[in-house]
Write an enzyme that holds these catalytic residues in place. Structure first.
Site, mmCIF file in Angstrom:
data_model
loop_
_atom_site.group_PDB
_atom_site.id
_atom_site.type_symbol
_atom_site.label_atom_id
_atom_site.label_comp_id
_atom_site.label_asym_id
_atom_site.label_seq_id
_atom_site.Cartn_x
_atom_site.Cartn_y
_atom_site.Cartn_z
ATOM 1 N N VAL A 32 0.855 -1.182 0.000
ATOM 2 C CA VAL A 32 0.000 0.000 0.000
ATOM 3 C C VAL A 32 0.890 1.230 0.000
ATOM 4 O O VAL A 32 1.800 1.358 0.824
ATOM 5 C CB VAL A 32 -0.940 0.015 1.232
ATOM 6 C CG1 VAL A 32 -1.740 1.315 1.276
ATOM 7 C CG2 VAL A 32 -1.882 -1.183 1.191
ATOM 8 N N ALA A 61 4.498 4.037 3.001
ATOM 9 C CA ALA A 61 4.064 2.808 2.328
ATOM 10 C C ALA A 61 4.217 1.663 3.321
ATOM 11 O O ALA A 61 4.850 1.817 4.370
ATOM 12 C CB ALA A 61 4.913 2.542 1.092
ATOM 13 N N LYS A 62 3.641 0.549 3.028
ATOM 14 C CA LYS A 62 3.860 -0.669 3.825
ATOM 15 C C LYS A 62 3.517 -1.850 2.941
ATOM 16 O O LYS A 62 2.664 -1.744 2.052
ATOM 17 C CB LYS A 62 2.941 -0.670 5.058
ATOM 18 C CG LYS A 62 3.472 -1.503 6.202
ATOM 19 C CD LYS A 62 4.571 -0.742 6.921
ATOM 20 C CE LYS A 62 5.075 -1.418 8.158
ATOM 21 N NZ LYS A 62 6.031 -0.561 8.869
ATOM 22 N N GLY A 63 4.165 -2.987 3.224
ATOM 23 C CA GLY A 63 3.862 -4.189 2.453
ATOM 24 C C GLY A 63 3.776 -5.376 3.373
ATOM 25 O O GLY A 63 4.224 -5.304 4.523
#
Ligand code: NAD
Length: 427
Positions: free
Chosen positions: A70, A115-117
């Protein structure tokens, strides 16, 4: 930017990834009297990607995993945020953490967006070759969405420098040349930064030091409780102990240790290392469970494990003057209000645990300039940025007569909103 008809803007309540993340954003927006159109933009992740990650297991069966990434906001610079491998990870949680990263980077003054994943797996259930295939396929599926000027992943829970090396290699092979700047938190051998491993814990120590000094105290002799003895908790314990603080308690999932005169942290580190992390049987300490640890009398409590540890159920029994949020979201909204009403200073997560992203930024800068620094320089540059942010948060809190958390959010959200306004809305 002029928003003529706020009702036409998408309602943040409908898009917002997580109630708590949006509550803090809405709270800051009210304080800043933010334009509703701007708030709608900031409430909405810019890009949400879920890719299929098919992987051949060692037993030759194929498993198809979901890989999320995201990207919340890139107004100030490339997206930046960790990759988490954890069985409970959801797209909603990844989205909330991506938003948190945006405010954290803006607060620290580093030119990134959040962001992050994540992949919902328990990495301990997979062999190293399986993890390598998972990481490489996930990277390959995201190849057009990441890059040193686009989105720069880093390690998070369940991932480490090893996974970053695989991501960097996969990306580099795909584009045809070495691109160290595509990830941070890499091994030193391929452009990682000195000081990265201890960075978050060092930042926690610095923020506790500054907060104590602000209240007229110092680290020397300060009594500290630490929940969690992983990457962050262990580094914070080591550095606080070196600075003269007494670490009264530390814990892991299975429970912890307590000594009212202070634990011997260097001896405990050796003891746990030799026993695969277990603290059981460590001399000169009594066992304590995680719930009890939070309620002991001390000067500083550092939750450095999980979210939602300080809640309505225990906030009125906490007996410290400072809570330093090393973990992300360890205090619920309701508990935060109770602590504030009791006059307990809460150092918010987006300030307290920002040391990791700050040194990631310094790693990226070193990589882009092909000039690598000694650890002392990395630590000093990090300290400068973090102490500057601490002073700005205190100043903002005093100006607005609000808590440090609201002040950290008004600074972070306000900076992104201002940049968004100055850039204007395309087309
Ligand atoms: P980690 O996995 O290395 O360590 C977590 C620690 O918490 C372990 O010691 C584990 O045993 C303990 N733990 C787990 N459940 C617990 C429970 N119920 N009670 C007490 N202890 C428990 O993780 P980490 O990297 O140290 O991260 C800890 C927190 O800090 C997370 O919230 C993470 O999001 C946050 N954080 C980490 C970094 C970083 O650079 N590693 C940066 C920013 C924020």
């Amino acid at each position: 930017m002029v928003t003529h008809s706020p009702p036409a803007a998408p309602s943040p309540a409908h898009i917002c990834p997580s109630a708590q993340a949006c509550s803090y954003l809405n709270w800051a927006a009210r304080e800043l009297q933010l334009d509703p159109g701007l708030l709608a933009i900031l409430s909405t992740p810019r890009k949400v990607v879920t890719v299929a990650v098919p992987v051949r297991l060692d037993n030759q069966q194929i498993q198809v995993l979901a890989g999320h990434r995201v990207q919340h906001c890139n107004v100030l610079g490339p997206y930046k945020g960790g990759i988490r491998y954890h069985p409970a990870i959801t797209l909603e949680e990844v989205s909330a953490l991506a938003m948190l990263m945006t405010w954290k980077c803006a607060l620290m003054g580093v030119p990134y967006g959040g962001a992050k994943g994540g992949i919902p797996i328990d990495p301990r259930q997979y062999s190293v070759p399986e993890l390598e295939r998972i990481t490489r396929r996930y990277t390959s599926e995201l190849i057009k969405d990441i890059g040193p000027a686009i989105d720069i992943p880093a390690p998070d829970m369940g991932t480490s420098a090893r996974e970053m090396a695989w991501m960097m290699d996969t990306y580099s092979v795909n584009v045809g040349h070495a691109v160290p700047g595509v990830v941070t938190g890499k091994p030193l051998s391929m452009g990682g930064s000195r000081g990265r491993e201890m960075a978050t814990g060092r930042g926690v120590m610095l923020m506790v030091r500054e907060a104590l000094a602000w209240q007229g105290g110092s680290l020397a002799g300060a009594r500290v409780l630490i929940q969690g003895f992983g990457n962050v908790g262990r580094a914070a314990a080591r550095l606080l102990h070196q600075a003269g603080a007494k670490i009264l308690a530390v814990s892991r999932t299975a429970g912890g240790l307590y000594n009212p005169n202070g634990l011997d942290i260097p001896a405990l580190e050796v003891y746990t290392r030799e026993r695969g992390g277990s603290m059981v049987g460590f001399p000169a300490a009594e066992p304590i469970d995680n719930a009890e640890l939070l309620l002991q009398k001390a000067d500083v409590l550092i939750p450095a494990a999980l979210e939602n540890q300080i809640t309505e159920a225990n906030a009125d029994k906490i007996q410290v003057q400072i809570v330093a949020e090393a973990a992300n979201g360890p205090t619920t909204l309701a508990a935060d209000q109770i602590l504030n009403a009791r006059g307990i200073t809460v150092l918010p997560d987006i300030l307290t645990n920002a040391g990791g992203v700050v040194v990631s930024y310094l790693e990226w800068v070193q990589g882009l300039s092909y000039l690598f620094w000694e650890e002392e320089r990395v630590n000093q540059e990090m300290e400068n940025l973090m102490v500057r942010a601490f002073r700005q948060v205190v100043q903002e809190a005093e100006n607005r007569q609000v808590s440090l958390r609201l002040s950290a959010y008004t600074l972070g959200v306000g900076r992104v909103a201002r940049a968004l306004q100055d850039r204007g809305l395309y087309p």
